[in-house]
Design a protein around this motif. Structure first.
Motif, PDB file in Angstrom:
ATOM      1  N   ILE A  36       3.324  -1.177   4.012  1.00 62.30           N
ATOM      2  CA  ILE A  36       2.725   0.152   3.837  1.00 62.30           C
ATOM      3  C   ILE A  36       3.827   1.198   3.761  1.00 62.30           C
ATOM      4  CG2 ILE A  36       1.298   1.952   4.915  1.00 62.30           C
ATOM      5  CD1 ILE A  36      -0.329  -0.261   6.242  1.00 62.30           C
ATOM      6  N   PHE A  37       3.727   2.043   2.726  1.00 62.33           N
ATOM      7  CA  PHE A  37       4.578   3.229   2.665  1.00 62.33           C
ATOM      8  C   PHE A  37       3.660   4.444   2.642  1.00 62.33           C
ATOM      9  CE2 PHE A  37       7.140   6.598   0.803  1.00 62.33           C
ATOM     10  CZ  PHE A  37       8.310   6.475   1.549  1.00 62.33           C
ATOM     11  N   GLY A  38       3.850   5.333   3.616  1.00 61.65           N
ATOM     12  CA  GLY A  38       3.021   6.527   3.714  1.00 61.65           C
ATOM     13  C   GLY A  38       3.761   7.768   3.254  1.00 61.65           C
ATOM     14  N   LEU A  39       3.010   8.711   2.709  1.00 61.34           N
ATOM     15  CA  LEU A  39       3.575   9.997   2.304  1.00 61.34           C
ATOM     16  C   LEU A  39       2.873  11.087   3.096  1.00 61.34           C
ATOM     17  CD1 LEU A  39       3.418   8.061  -0.439  1.00 61.34           C
ATOM     18  CD2 LEU A  39       4.533  10.053  -1.424  1.00 61.34           C
ATOM     19  N   PHE A  56       0.852  -1.189   0.000  1.00 65.56           N
ATOM     20  CA  PHE A  56       0.000   0.000   0.000  1.00 65.56           C
ATOM     21  C   PHE A  56       0.892   1.245   0.000  1.00 65.56           C
ATOM     22  CE2 PHE A  56      -2.677  -3.248   1.905  1.00 65.56           C
ATOM     23  CZ  PHE A  56      -3.942  -2.992   1.367  1.00 65.56           C
ATOM     24  N   VAL A  57       0.580   2.182  -0.878  1.00 66.81           N
ATOM     25  CA  VAL A  57       1.270   3.474  -0.895  1.00 66.81           C
ATOM     26  C   VAL A  57       0.198   4.541  -0.761  1.00 66.81           C
ATOM     27  CG1 VAL A  57       2.854   4.977  -2.141  1.00 66.81           C
ATOM     28  CG2 VAL A  57       3.009   2.504  -2.456  1.00 66.81           C
ATOM     29  N   VAL A  58       0.150   5.183   0.399  1.00 67.69           N
ATOM     30  CA  VAL A  58      -0.974   6.088   0.680  1.00 67.69           C
ATOM     31  C   VAL A  58      -0.478   7.436   1.200  1.00 67.69           C
ATOM     32  CG1 VAL A  58      -2.645   4.247   1.128  1.00 67.69           C
ATOM     33  CG2 VAL A  58      -1.265   5.099   3.012  1.00 67.69           C
ATOM     34  N   SER A  59      -1.118   8.486   0.744  1.00 68.54           N
ATOM     35  CA  SER A  59      -0.770   9.825   1.209  1.00 68.54           C
ATOM     36  C   SER A  59      -1.743  10.254   2.301  1.00 68.54           C
ATOM     37  CB  SER A  59      -0.827  10.828   0.050  1.00 68.54           C
ATOM     38  OG  SER A  59      -2.141  10.892  -0.481  1.00 68.54           O
ATOM     39  N   THR A  60      -1.308  11.213   3.094  1.00 66.75           N
ATOM     40  CA  THR A  60      -2.178  11.856   4.081  1.00 66.75           C
ATOM     41  C   THR A  60      -2.407  13.287   3.618  1.00 66.75           C
ATOM     42  OG1 THR A  60      -1.404  10.501   5.926  1.00 66.75           O
ATOM     43  CG2 THR A  60      -2.380  12.628   6.479  1.00 66.75           C
TER      44      THR A  60
END
Length: 624
Positions: A94-97, A56-60
């Motif tokens: 998970i990688f978050g931005l 999962f690659v998700v931004s906030t």
């Protein structure tokens, strides 16, 4: 036996999470791993338990908000019926931005991790947290995280990577084909209107066609503007020569009628510099009069209305979709450029820039200096990139969001904005200007420039007239509250029962940048909506008019009795403005007020304000 594959799911608002997801996909494919990459709004969440490996690659976004493409997925996995074993066969990473300047840094990645664990999923690796504040942006965290991910995945399942994880030099030097196909047509093959004959319907069609082609989506209502605007007023709000330039803009609808509420946000598609467009076309050896159809490979391009298959003029396509003279290109742009450089010294420099060793130097050259695509291409004159690659890799021209500063009830068929005209100097003393704000500032109300616009909800819901308000809006953060005040004043004049407003405004100097000074003064008098007689007030902090800086949070503490009285009477809090330190400083001031005036401990004050937020009475809209 079915081939093992890696599923990469991303959720993005600005495109950064898509960039990171595509980078992961390229790196995995280079190692021989089959990859399927999808936006979360294209993925059926009920099929998640059937996936063995998911990244999962998700931004906030905003104040810890979930990006739009993830909202339906998130609602689905929150269902209580799913149970603790639903994902017992699924391993995930998970990688978050995010941006550590915001309070809820990478909040979406963190809450997704917790929920997947609650549903029985197994985390392959500690979640990666990309930070906009890092000198290399999110890639500063992505590079080491990705390297560890491949090692762990290979250890768990070597079949995922037939080529192993230590890729050879020949694999690195292989360029995957572009994702796009472009069909060219001569102008005589296409019926076209001559310049100057483009009406609003044609302009709208061009916007829909070009932006649909670029996204490759089957249908996207967001591509169609809600309306077209014409500027009718362009008024400076700051004293000339003070070092700041803030404008009050007024627009009228020239197409469909305007429809919005106070607190809403408008997105504007900016125009680009015609000279820069011409220079880009010349530099890339393109024919501005040719027509093109852009198609995404491996995507079904059929549209019932056929809009994707309608040719569009190449120059118009660039003007409406490709940010060639404002945004900086990504690292992959430099990597692809290296394959098309005929001069050896340019090729070597581009290969260095796109390597892990050259990441920091690339940051200094590119992001820190905010070099544009056109400038980068001019710095490497031997590069001759095919247009397919340029369309794929040039940053898309994005709409810019602005808080609306008017009430539609007070100004029918108009929308007003309060805009800071952005300009800055880079470390190498190069002058830079914000694309949209500078373009708007350059417009003359006598010109008939049609501005594509979209309206949507922001983080500040329109308050009921009976709701007491505490507003904090330093600088251009006052924009939405200008609309709040003028709408409540209209209600007041019509005899509608209204509650008081206490507004804290801040600026540097009373004489230089006191935005809407007369407006606030008018509504602070004679029992008007901001008056003390009404139970509200207007408090202003001039940060530079005395030796010790004074900000809105200091004024809040000075007015702590009134703040507490309004909070006790059910007031809602609205905060708008810069995302740097202001929202956190304001929250800390509220904690002080609740603790001191409410006679409770600090922890109880924090909990009290958290309940206020959960109850829908503490709203923040902040921007970088």
């Amino acid at each position: 036996m079915e081939e093992e594959k890696l599923l990469i799911l991303y959720a993005t608002e600005t495109g950064n999470a898509l960039d990171a997801a595509e980078r992961l996909a390229r790196e995995a494919e280079t190692r021989g791993c089959p990859v399927h990459i999808l936006s979360l709004d294209e993925f059926d969440p009920s099929s998640l338990p059937r996936e063995n490996f998911v990244i999962f690659v998700v931004s906030t976004t905003g104040q810890g908000d979930t990006p739009n493409p993830m909202k339906a997925f998130w609602t689905f996995i929150l269902q209580r019926s799913l149970g603790r074993h639903w994902l017992e066969n699924t391993r995930y990473a998970i990688f978050g931005l995010g941006d550590s300047a915001y309070q809820k840094y990478n909040f979406v990645a963190k809450k997704l991790d917790k929920r997947l664990t609650d549903l029985g999923g197994t985390s392959i690796i500690e979640k990666g947290l990309g930070d906009d504040q890092h000198p290399s942006g999110y890639e500063g965290a992505l590079d080491p995280w990705m390297s560890s991910l491949w090692t762990i995945l290979y250890t768990q399942n070597p079949l995922l990577f037939p080529k192993g994880i230590n890729i050879s030099g020949s694999d690195i030097k292989t360029l995957h084909p572009p994702k796009l196909d472009i069909t060219y047509l001569d102008s005589h093959q296409v019926y076209s209107q001559t310049e100057g004959q483009i009406d609003l319907k044609s302009f709208e069609k061009e916007i829909i066609m070009s932006r649909s082609m670029l996204s490759g989506k089957k249908s996207n209502d967001k591509n169609k503007p809600d309306c077209f605007l014409k500027m009718v007023k362009n008024h400076p709000l700051c004293r000339p020569g003070c070092g700041k330039d803030v404008r009050h803009f007024e627009f009228e609808a020239v197409s469909s009628t305007i429809n919005y509420e106070v607190g809403d946000v408008i997105d504007i598609l900016p125009g680009q510099n015609p000279e820069a467009i011409d220079a880009f076309i010349k530099r890339c050896y393109l024919n501005p009069k040719s027509y093109i159809i852009v198609k995404h490979k491996n995507k079904d391009d059929f549209r019932e209305d056929g809009v994707i298959n309608v040719p569009i003029n190449l120059k118009r396509f660039i003007e409406l979709t490709m940010d060639i003279a404002s945004a900086s290109p990504r690292r992959y742009f430099f990597e692809v450029m290296s394959f098309f450089a005929s001069a050896q010294h340019e090729k070597e420099r581009l290969e260095y820039f796109s390597s892990p060793e050259g990441r920091d130097d690339l940051y200094q050259y590119n992001q820190k200096e905010r070099r544009t695509v056109l400038e980068v291409l001019e710095d490497f004159p031997s590069v001759n990139m095919p247009f397919e690659w340029l369309v794929q890799l040039v940053p898309p021209l994005k709409t810019r969001a602005f808080s609306i500063s008017s009430s539609m009830l007070v100004h029918p068929n108009q929308v007003h904005l309060t805009v800071s005209i952005v300009s800055w100097t880079t470390p190498f003393k190069r002058k830079r200007n914000g694309l949209c704000s500078s373009w708007l500032a350059s417009l003359d109300h006598n010109q008939c420039v049609c501005i594509p616009a979209w309206f949507h909800k922001g983080c500040l819901p329109a308050p009921d007239p009976s709701l007491p308000l505490i507003l904090i809006g330093p600088g251009t953060g006052c924009a939405p509250f200008h609309g709040f005040v003028e709408e409540r004043a209209l209600m007041d004049n019509k005899g509608v029962p209204t509650s008081p407003i206490l507004f804290f405004f801040g600026c540097r100097n009373e004489q230089n940048d006191f935005l809407y000074k007369d407006f606030w003064a008018l509504h602070s008098q004679n029992s008007n909506v901001l008056s003390e007689q009404k139970g509200g007030g207007f408090c202003v902090a001039f940060s530079r008019d005395q030796p010790k800086k004074v900000y809105v949070q200091h004024k809040m503490r000075e007015q702590k009795a009134k703040v507490w009285e309004l909070l006790s009477n059910g007031a809602a809090v609205y905060v708008a403005g810069s995302s740097n330190n202001m929202p956190a400083d304001v929250l800390a001031a509220f904690e002080d007020v609740v603790a001191e005036e409410g006679g409770v401990g600090r922890d109880d004050a924090v909990r009290w304000l958290r309940m206020l937020e959960k109850g829908g009475k503490y709203h923040v809209e902040a921007w970088a």
